[in-house]
Design an enzyme around this catalytic site. Structure first.
Site, PDB file in Angstrom:
ATOM      1  N   ASN A 151      -6.267   2.809  -5.642  1.00 28.36           N
ATOM      2  CA  ASN A 151      -7.105   3.718  -6.443  1.00 28.36           C
ATOM      3  C   ASN A 151      -6.733   5.190  -6.242  1.00 28.36           C
ATOM      4  O   ASN A 151      -6.769   5.982  -7.173  1.00 28.36           O
ATOM      5  CB  ASN A 151      -8.597   3.470  -6.192  1.00 28.36           C
ATOM      6  CG  ASN A 151      -8.999   3.620  -4.756  1.00 28.36           C
ATOM      7  OD1 ASN A 151      -8.177   3.532  -3.836  1.00 28.36           O
ATOM      8  ND2 ASN A 151     -10.274   3.845  -4.524  1.00 28.36           N
ATOM      9  N   GLU A 249     -12.111   1.225   6.205  1.00 23.78           N
ATOM     10  CA  GLU A 249     -12.758   1.980   5.119  1.00 23.78           C
ATOM     11  C   GLU A 249     -12.946   1.019   3.963  1.00 23.78           C
ATOM     12  O   GLU A 249     -11.999   0.730   3.240  1.00 23.78           O
ATOM     13  CB  GLU A 249     -11.865   3.141   4.665  1.00 23.78           C
ATOM     14  CG  GLU A 249     -11.606   4.187   5.702  1.00 23.78           C
ATOM     15  CD  GLU A 249     -12.818   5.023   6.026  1.00 23.78           C
ATOM     16  OE1 GLU A 249     -13.895   4.800   5.430  1.00 23.78           O
ATOM     17  OE2 GLU A 249     -12.704   5.885   6.900  1.00 23.78           O
ATOM     18  N   CYS A 283     -14.394   4.409  -4.047  1.00 25.32           N
ATOM     19  CA  CYS A 283     -15.341   3.718  -3.146  1.00 25.32           C
ATOM     20  C   CYS A 283     -16.640   4.508  -2.983  1.00 25.32           C
ATOM     21  O   CYS A 283     -17.671   3.925  -2.667  1.00 25.32           O
ATOM     22  CB  CYS A 283     -14.691   3.430  -1.801  1.00 25.32           C
ATOM     23  SG  CYS A 283     -13.959   4.862  -1.036  1.00 25.32           S
ATOM     24  N   GLU A 457     -11.902   8.499   8.828  1.00 21.84           N
ATOM     25  CA  GLU A 457     -10.632   9.154   8.557  1.00 21.84           C
ATOM     26  C   GLU A 457     -10.943  10.610   8.280  1.00 21.84           C
ATOM     27  O   GLU A 457     -12.057  10.957   7.887  1.00 21.84           O
ATOM     28  CB  GLU A 457      -9.955   8.508   7.338  1.00 21.84           C
ATOM     29  CG  GLU A 457      -9.632   7.045   7.602  1.00 21.84           C
ATOM     30  CD  GLU A 457      -8.665   6.452   6.604  1.00 21.84           C
ATOM     31  OE1 GLU A 457      -9.064   6.316   5.433  1.00 21.84           O
ATOM     32  OE2 GLU A 457      -7.531   6.130   6.991  1.00 21.84           O
TER      33      GLU A 457
HETATM   34  P1  NAD Z   1      -8.582  -7.026  -3.268  1.00 21.44           P
HETATM   35  O1  NAD Z   1      -9.745  -7.303  -2.425  1.00 21.44           O
HETATM   36  O2  NAD Z   1      -7.646  -8.150  -3.597  1.00 21.44           O
HETATM   37  O3  NAD Z   1      -7.656  -5.899  -2.602  1.00 21.44           O
HETATM   38  C1  NAD Z   1      -8.142  -4.679  -2.145  1.00 21.44           C
HETATM   39  C2  NAD Z   1      -6.986  -3.985  -1.393  1.00 21.44           C
HETATM   40  O4  NAD Z   1      -6.658  -4.743  -0.239  1.00 21.44           O
HETATM   41  C3  NAD Z   1      -5.682  -3.910  -2.189  1.00 21.44           C
HETATM   42  O5  NAD Z   1      -5.064  -2.677  -1.893  1.00 21.44           O
HETATM   43  C4  NAD Z   1      -4.843  -5.073  -1.673  1.00 21.44           C
HETATM   44  O6  NAD Z   1      -3.467  -4.836  -1.728  1.00 21.44           O
HETATM   45  C5  NAD Z   1      -5.297  -5.172  -0.243  1.00 21.44           C
HETATM   46  N1  NAD Z   1      -5.271  -6.518   0.292  1.00 21.44           N
HETATM   47  C6  NAD Z   1      -5.762  -7.643  -0.272  1.00 21.44           C
HETATM   48  N2  NAD Z   1      -5.609  -8.694   0.539  1.00 21.44           N
HETATM   49  C7  NAD Z   1      -4.995  -8.238   1.655  1.00 21.44           C
HETATM   50  C8  NAD Z   1      -4.570  -8.830   2.867  1.00 21.44           C
HETATM   51  N3  NAD Z   1      -4.773 -10.127   3.126  1.00 21.44           N
HETATM   52  N4  NAD Z   1      -3.974  -8.039   3.787  1.00 21.44           N
HETATM   53  C9  NAD Z   1      -3.783  -6.720   3.567  1.00 21.44           C
HETATM   54  N5  NAD Z   1      -4.169  -6.101   2.440  1.00 21.44           N
HETATM   55  C10 NAD Z   1      -4.765  -6.846   1.501  1.00 21.44           C
HETATM   56  O7  NAD Z   1      -9.122  -6.399  -4.578  1.00 21.44           O
HETATM   57  P2  NAD Z   1      -8.467  -5.565  -5.750  1.00 21.44           P
HETATM   58  O8  NAD Z   1      -8.667  -6.325  -7.017  1.00 21.44           O
HETATM   59  O9  NAD Z   1      -7.108  -5.045  -5.461  1.00 21.44           O
HETATM   60  O10 NAD Z   1      -9.447  -4.341  -5.714  1.00 21.44           O
HETATM   61  C11 NAD Z   1     -10.768  -4.502  -6.111  1.00 21.44           C
HETATM   62  C12 NAD Z   1     -11.739  -4.353  -5.002  1.00 21.44           C
HETATM   63  O11 NAD Z   1     -11.183  -3.735  -3.868  1.00 21.44           O
HETATM   64  C13 NAD Z   1     -12.851  -3.441  -5.478  1.00 21.44           C
HETATM   65  O12 NAD Z   1     -13.919  -4.213  -5.890  1.00 21.44           O
HETATM   66  C14 NAD Z   1     -13.169  -2.572  -4.316  1.00 21.44           C
HETATM   67  O13 NAD Z   1     -14.297  -3.090  -3.642  1.00 21.44           O
HETATM   68  C15 NAD Z   1     -12.027  -2.712  -3.374  1.00 21.44           C
HETATM   69  N6  NAD Z   1     -11.246  -1.479  -3.194  1.00 21.44           N
HETATM   70  C16 NAD Z   1     -11.768  -0.543  -2.385  1.00 21.44           C
HETATM   71  C17 NAD Z   1     -11.066   0.626  -2.172  1.00 21.44           C
HETATM   72  C18 NAD Z   1     -11.612   1.689  -1.292  1.00 21.44           C
HETATM   73  O14 NAD Z   1     -11.246   2.827  -1.463  1.00 21.44           O
HETATM   74  N7  NAD Z   1     -12.433   1.362  -0.297  1.00 21.44           N
HETATM   75  C19 NAD Z   1      -9.855   0.826  -2.820  1.00 21.44           C
HETATM   76  C20 NAD Z   1      -9.342  -0.174  -3.646  1.00 21.44           C
HETATM   77  C21 NAD Z   1     -10.052  -1.341  -3.823  1.00 21.44           C
END
Ligand code: NAD
Length: 476
Positions: A151, A249, A283, A457
């Protein structure tokens, strides 16, 4: 023009030898921007060995020297802001102005950590016996594994990279596969600024494969992850099994409390701008807007106007005020959340639909009359949708705001100082912003409580995250 997509291991940009990878897609038009090579076990082993050696060099480099190199990297990021921001808009979708602001703020983060690294002070504790000196020395924790999301492709990674490097740690950062170009361009700034080989390594691949290999690995001493709650819990458990320090985070579901002593139209315009930033894929984006009854109608009417006035389009078009969603998964998520709420009786005041069939464009959406059992009331939507909820009194709204297991950011608007203090004290959140958007600065701690995570952070806490205290008792 787009970045040449590579891994960065031991001071070299390389495609590695895995022979696998994925195409990076422009979310505004579905076109392929480039092909990203994946790291597999041999590349991870190379990065681990490089980071191990890099740590030995970097920990012995003085904090002053480290600071000079980091500040050079920050200057290069500013010089290259146009390219970095363009890559970010191409791959992530956000309007170019937001991408530029993110890049410049990230350079500020590097500068701030560069200075703070010089202040990793320990302390002297008065001894019980004569001739004894009791010292606490802050040492860099070691090799860090960082996991950054899509994001904010540069600013999420930079918090981990700058914090680690300022503390004297080396890092292997896994940046987002969907948005790799801008973090690679950012890493080039550190390379060109003279960060020694191995101190900073950048990899991409299948996220679960990388985290499940790196986190248990004995070379890794600290894990910093930004992403969703379920993945964060999984990785925290893995880190726990191997006794690794963590910073998590995770997601949020921010409440915005609008009390009836404010100028409803002014605050609706301000909070609307906050909601639609990065198409709500933030987030700390406010989701549940609790609006006190007396100003509810006026606030909601203006908020809907602002939503309708957003110009959704390609982020490279200067007139666009909101870009596409970063990936098709978010379109499905929006349709599911909004469909579920509507089915359960919510009113879709504006929006609720995908725009066109090319790119991931979605209408800014405002919901009213949302029942408590709608999924959007308890799950993070992470997109351009806001829920308007009337409330009567302070006790009631605080209870409703604190009801969810999340505790990242929260917001309130009131001109009553005593009420503002009470609200700040009562909201269960890692961050509270009152009467403006005042979160996420380099010098202020950023982090959540409850399911939203653990640790911080940025701010001085963001440096401490990469240090460990060593106690030395010396009888001379
Ligand atoms: P997701 O849960 O599949 O992935 C979220 C993030 O985690 C991605 O960057 C992904 O590459 C990473 N990830 C996933 N599985 C992993 C693993 N086993 N090991 C290491 N990294 C891993 O979901 P998504 O579809 O990519 O994103 C949607 C959701 O993720 C949103 O609903 C939101 O809650 C969350 N999100 C939060 C933030 C934040 O700033 N806190 C940022 C991006 C996404």
């Amino acid at each position: 023009m787009y970045e040449d997509l590579k891994l960065y291991i031991n001071g070299e940009f390389t495609a590695g030898n895995s022979g696998t990878g994925e195409d990076v897609i422009n979310p505004a038009n579905d076109e392929v921007l480039g092909h990203l090579p994946y790291a597999k076990q041999p590349e991870m082993d190379a990065a681990l060995e490089a980071a191990r050696k890099g740590f030995e060099i970097w920990r012995k480099t003085s904090a002053f020297e480290r600071s000079g190199i980091l500040r050079k990297a920050a200057d290069l990021m500013r010089q290259r802001v146009d390219d970095i921001a363009r890559y970010m808009t191409l791959e992530q979708g956000k309007p170019l102005a937001e991408a530029k602001a993110e890049t410049l703020m990230s350079a500020d983060v590097v500068d701030w950590f560069a200075e703070e690294g010089k202040r990793a002070y320990g302390r002297i504790i008065p001894a019980r016996a004569p001739g004894v000196r009791q010292m606490v020395i802050m040492e860099p924790i070691g090799v860090v594994a960082g996991f950054a999301p899509w994001n904010f492709p540069v600013s999420q990674a930079i918090r981990k990279i700058a914090g680690s490097l300022a503390a004297g740690c080396s890092i292997i950062c896994k940046c987002p596969e969907e948005t790799p170009g801008s973090p690679i361009a950012m890493v080039r700034c550190f390379h060109d600024a003279g960060v020694p080989p191995g101190v900073l390594n950048l990899i991409f691949g299948v996220p679960a494969e990388l985290s499940e290999y790196l986190i248990p690995h004995p070379t890794i001493r600290k894990v910093s992850f930004t992403g969703s709650v379920p993945v964060g819990k999984h990785l925290a458990a893995l880190a726990g099994q191997h006794m690794k320090r963590i910073t998590m985070e995770l997601g949020g579901h921010s409440p915005m409390l609008i009390f009836d002593d404010i100028d409803a139209e002014e605050v609706a315009a301000l909070t609307g701008a906050l909601k639609w930033r990065n198409a709500g894929q933030v987030c700390i984006s406010p989701t549940r807007f609790f609006v006190q009854e007396k100003v509810y109608d006026k606030f909601v009417a203006k908020f809907i106007d602002v939503a309708k006035g957003m110009k959704v389009g390609d982020g490279l078009d200067e007139t666009s005020t909101m870009g596409p969603l970063a990936n098709p998964r978010r379109i499905n998520a929006m349709d599911t959340f909004i469909g579920d709420a509507a089915e359960k009786g919510a009113t879709v005041e504006t929006g609720g639909n995908r725009i066109g069939n090319q790119g991931n464009f979605y209408e800014p959406t405002v919901l009213t009359n949302v029942p408590e059992n709608a999924r959007i009331m308890s799950e993070e939507p992470f997109g351009p949708v806001a829920v308007m909820l009337p409330f009567k009194d302070t006790d009631e709204v605080l209870e409703r705001a604190n009801k969810l297991p999340f505790g990242l950011a929260s917001y309130a608007f009131t001109n009553d100082t005593a009420l503002a203090t009470r609200v700040a004290d009562s909201l269960e959140a890692g961050m509270v912003s009152i009467n403006h958007h005042g979160l996420a600065l380099p010098e202020t701690p950023f982090g959540g409580i409850k399911d939203s995570g653990f640790g911080h952070e940025q701010g001085i806490e963001g440096l401490q995250a990469y240090l460990s205290a060593k106690f030395v008792s010396h009888k001379g």
